[in-house]
Design a protein around this motif. Structure first.
Motif, PDB file in Angstrom:
ATOM      1  N   UNK A  38      19.864   7.258  -4.366  1.00 33.70           N
ATOM      2  CA  UNK A  38      18.740   6.279  -3.887  1.00 33.70           C
ATOM      3  C   UNK A  38      17.938   6.975  -2.971  1.00 33.70           C
ATOM      4  N   UNK A  39      16.844   7.747  -3.355  1.00 34.40           N
ATOM      5  CA  UNK A  39      16.006   8.540  -2.486  1.00 34.40           C
ATOM      6  C   UNK A  39      15.038   7.494  -1.814  1.00 34.40           C
ATOM      7  N   UNK A  40      14.785   6.537  -2.801  1.00 35.79           N
ATOM      8  CA  UNK A  40      13.512   5.603  -2.432  1.00 35.79           C
ATOM      9  C   UNK A  40      14.188   4.666  -1.304  1.00 35.79           C
ATOM     10  N   UNK A  41      15.360   4.242  -1.585  1.00 31.29           N
ATOM     11  CA  UNK A  41      15.888   3.377  -0.561  1.00 31.29           C
ATOM     12  C   UNK A  41      16.169   3.973   0.782  1.00 31.29           C
ATOM     13  N   UNK A  42      16.612   5.440   0.823  1.00 32.90           N
ATOM     14  CA  UNK A  42      16.604   5.964   2.019  1.00 32.90           C
ATOM     15  C   UNK A  42      15.277   6.118   2.799  1.00 32.90           C
ATOM     16  N   UNK A  43      14.294   6.393   1.925  1.00 32.25           N
ATOM     17  CA  UNK A  43      12.762   6.753   2.531  1.00 32.25           C
ATOM     18  C   UNK A  43      12.418   5.194   3.172  1.00 32.25           C
ATOM     19  N   UNK A  44      12.564   4.129   2.571  1.00 36.24           N
ATOM     20  CA  UNK A  44      12.176   2.807   2.769  1.00 36.24           C
ATOM     21  C   UNK A  44      12.974   2.385   4.205  1.00 36.24           C
ATOM     22  N   UNK A  45      14.303   2.601   4.073  1.00 39.35           N
ATOM     23  CA  UNK A  45      14.950   2.123   5.349  1.00 39.35           C
ATOM     24  C   UNK A  45      14.588   3.100   6.626  1.00 39.35           C
ATOM     25  N   UNK A  46      14.604   4.536   6.319  1.00 39.40           N
ATOM     26  CA  UNK A  46      14.100   5.263   7.325  1.00 39.40           C
ATOM     27  C   UNK A  46      12.626   4.920   7.711  1.00 39.40           C
ATOM     28  N   UNK A  47      11.779   4.477   7.241  1.00 39.62           N
ATOM     29  CA  UNK A  47      10.417   3.990   7.570  1.00 39.62           C
ATOM     30  C   UNK A  47      10.616   2.791   8.320  1.00 39.62           C
ATOM     31  N   UNK A  48      11.344   2.016   7.945  1.00 37.03           N
ATOM     32  CA  UNK A  48      11.520   0.593   8.801  1.00 37.03           C
ATOM     33  C   UNK A  48      12.239   0.754  10.223  1.00 37.03           C
ATOM     34  N   UNK A  49      12.928   1.704  10.161  1.00 28.69           N
ATOM     35  CA  UNK A  49      13.693   2.089  11.281  1.00 28.69           C
ATOM     36  C   UNK A  49      12.798   2.486  12.313  1.00 28.69           C
ATOM     37  N   UNK A  50      12.367   3.449  11.910  1.00 26.08           N
ATOM     38  CA  UNK A  50      10.975   4.095  12.725  1.00 26.08           C
ATOM     39  C   UNK A  50      10.186   3.375  13.214  1.00 26.08           C
ATOM     40  N   UNK A  51       9.634   2.260  12.306  1.00 26.89           N
ATOM     41  CA  UNK A  51       8.821   1.231  12.585  1.00 26.89           C
ATOM     42  C   UNK A  51       9.345   0.371  13.762  1.00 26.89           C
ATOM     43  N   UNK A  52      10.344  -0.040  13.527  1.00 20.65           N
ATOM     44  CA  UNK A  52      11.032  -0.956  14.690  1.00 20.65           C
ATOM     45  C   UNK A  52      11.383  -0.291  15.827  1.00 20.65           C
ATOM     46  N   UNK A  53      11.798   1.051  15.889  1.00 22.99           N
ATOM     47  CA  UNK A  53      11.837   1.766  16.916  1.00 22.99           C
ATOM     48  C   UNK A  53      10.611   1.875  18.018  1.00 22.99           C
ATOM     49  N   UNK A  54       9.404   2.316  17.290  1.00 24.60           N
ATOM     50  CA  UNK A  54       8.450   2.840  17.686  1.00 24.60           C
ATOM     51  C   UNK A  54       7.684   1.469  18.396  1.00 24.60           C
ATOM     52  N   UNK A  55       7.639   0.420  17.544  1.00 25.31           N
ATOM     53  CA  UNK A  55       6.741  -0.765  17.861  1.00 25.31           C
ATOM     54  C   UNK A  55       7.519  -1.677  19.244  1.00 25.31           C
TER      55      UNK A  55
END
Length: 525
Positions: free
Chosen positions: A482-499
């Motif tokens: 599930x590469x698309x799921x990995x990419x989506x969750x990683x992007x959300x994690x990064x967003x919530x960390x940085x914001x």
């Protein structure tokens, strides 16, 4: 003239009736929106240790089970971290622990205060909104001991000589009273972390007169100064007794109260009293769990006796999963697993590290015997309390807290938590959204196999993806599928960390330190 007089009198009567009705509504709303709140936090208690969550468990917990039967049981509840201090920070601030300066590990009994006095906590917020606030128990969030000399440094709290410069005759600074608690009584670290000294409203209750240490298999604690009124075996009973008195006294007052009862048990030292020793037929850890359960029964009786049961919220949970000190091998011989069906234990990024029992009883509002399968986090207390008292949060308050009130009142669609971030003892991250959990580390990232930096993780993928619905035991890493799921969750994690937040609102800053795992993300912002 008489007609006008009659009309005037009628208007006055109707106006008075309207005002009386309005006043009655306001009073009724006050009863509904200003309940007493008692938050009981067990220490290192596994989700599999409570019968209500694990019917196959072998430890008898009738009182906690009864609490669940009388309220709502959350089957997908999590701590923000898989170890003590970080979770406690998240509970009180409504902010993920790794946004603070503590990026990994825990504090000790001599650590400085982690929560700044200018950061809002559940206690300071409720105090501002008319509550009397109390803390009883294990603090483990640091406070500043008085020093014998202004320029003397304290040790890190792990060694016997680290306490020589503490002046126990003087008050502490930056403790529970300074972050919103009207009343505070407890000890600084875990029950196995010196100094073993009670502090009440900022002042040590007695001078240490001995140095104690225990090296038993279950009963061990670190060497350190001990006050005459501090008896390890009696600490849990003492905290409960004081809580009963607190409830009894506050029930007499018009103000609602908030009590944060932070237990040191069943964490090490595992010290069931004589009354409970051997009761489980399993091992001392199981006995200790049964003792906590017994006192939870007495707590519920104290609430009922005080006449405040209907409009008192009782929340019961744990600060992380069960510790390996409970002796999983011995318990397994009796077919008992403190982590139930989940992988890992305390300190791990796996579910056994941070999935915990969570119960809310509120007879006036919550349907008895109800169950919620929604994913919640212990950081959610702050926003829930704000919702209950109908008060707004500012952008720099409770940045990772989502109100559970919609879940408690059977209005699930209004629950706003988008995802949940977990962290392990070494600061590794996982993010959960829906059925899927992405782990940004190989292995356990904690204390169970495969451990960080071991030869066992050398050949493992750097990330893990699990479907917790089909694979709750996290046995099949499906990141390749599930590469698309990995990419989506990683992007959300990064967003919530940085914001600096996971709730809606203006972006906030994390408390950055050098060598933080996400420092490269901060730089690339």
């Amino acid at each position: 003239m008489k007609k006008h007089l009659i009309l005037a009198i009628l208007c006055i009567v109707l106006l008075q009736m309207s005002c009386a009705k309005k006043q009655k509504i306001e009073v009724e709303q006050e009863v509904v929106t200003s309940p007493n709140i008692i938050y009981v936090l067990a220490d290192d208690l596994g989700i599999g240790d409570i019968k209500a969550f694990n019917p196959d468990g072998k430890i008898k917990t009738p009182n906690i089970d009864k609490l669940a039967q009388g309220g709502m049981k959350f089957t997908d509840a999590h701590t923000s971290s898989s170890v003590c201090t970080p979770t406690r920070y998240g509970i009180l601030t409504g902010r993920y622990n790794w946004r603070s300066k503590l990026k990994s590990g825990v504090l000790t009994g001599t650590s400085k205060a982690l929560i700044p006095n200018n950061r809002a906590t559940v206690a300071s917020f409720l105090k501002k909104n008319g509550y009397y606030t109390g803390f009883i128990g294990k603090w483990h969030l640091g406070w500043d001991w008085a020093k014998t000399q202004s320029d003397s440094l304290l040790g890190n709290g792990w060694n016997p000589g680290d306490f020589k410069n503490i002046d126990f005759s003087k008050p502490i600074k930056n403790g529970p009273n300074d972050v919103g608690f009207d009343y505070a009584y407890g000890h600084s670290g875990s029950l196995d972390m010196a100094p073993y000294v009670y502090v009440e409203n900022g002042m040590p209750t007695a001078m240490p007169d001995t140095v104690t240490v225990d090296k038993g298999k279950y009963t061990w604690w670190r060497e350190g100064p001990t006050s005459p009124d501090f008896v390890h075996e009696d600490v849990t009973p003492n905290f409960f007794r004081r809580s009963f008195n607190f409830i009894k006294e506050q029930a007499k007052n018009e103000k609602p109260f908030f009590l944060y009862l932070a237990l040191p048990s069943p964490h090490t030292p595992i010290l069931p009293t004589k009354e409970w020793l051997g009761k489980s037929g399993l091992n001392p850890y199981a006995d200790f769990v049964m003792e906590v359960d017994g006192y939870m029964g007495q707590l519920q009786a104290a609430i009922k006796e005080a006449g405040i049961e209907e409009n008192t919220i009782v929340i019961f949970t744990s600060d992380n999963g069960c510790s390996p000190q409970a002796d999983y091998k011995v318990l397994a011989a009796f077919d008992h697993n403190p982590s139930s069906i989940y992988r890992g234990h305390k300190a791990d990024i796996f579910e056994g590290g941070h999935r915990v029992p969570f119960i809310v009883k509120w007879p006036e509002m919550v349907k008895a015997g109800s169950v919620s399968g929604k994913t919640i986090c212990t950081t959610d207390l702050f926003a829930t309390c704000a919702d209950i008292v109908n008060a707004k949060l500012t952008d720099n308050e409770a940045e990772d807290s989502f109100s559970m009130l919609p879940l408690l009142t059977n209005n699930e669609k209004m629950f706003k938590r988008e995802a949940t971030i977990h962290s392990s003892i070494n600061g590794s991250f996982a993010i959960r959204q829906g059925d899927y959990k992405l782990v940004m580390a190989p292995g356990s990232a904690g204390w169970s196999f495969p451990k960080p930096n071991s030869k066992d993780v050398a050949s493992l993928p750097e990330i893990q993806l699990y479907n917790l619905v089909t694979d709750p035991g996290e046995t099949q890493n499906i990141y390749n599928e599930h590469p698309e799921k990995v990419a989506k969750l990683k992007a959300l994690l990064q967003k919530q960390i940085l914001e600096g937040r996971s709730t809606p609102g203006e972006a906030q800053k994390n408390d950055s330190v050098a060598n933080w795992k996400q420092i490269n993300w901060e730089k690339s912002r």
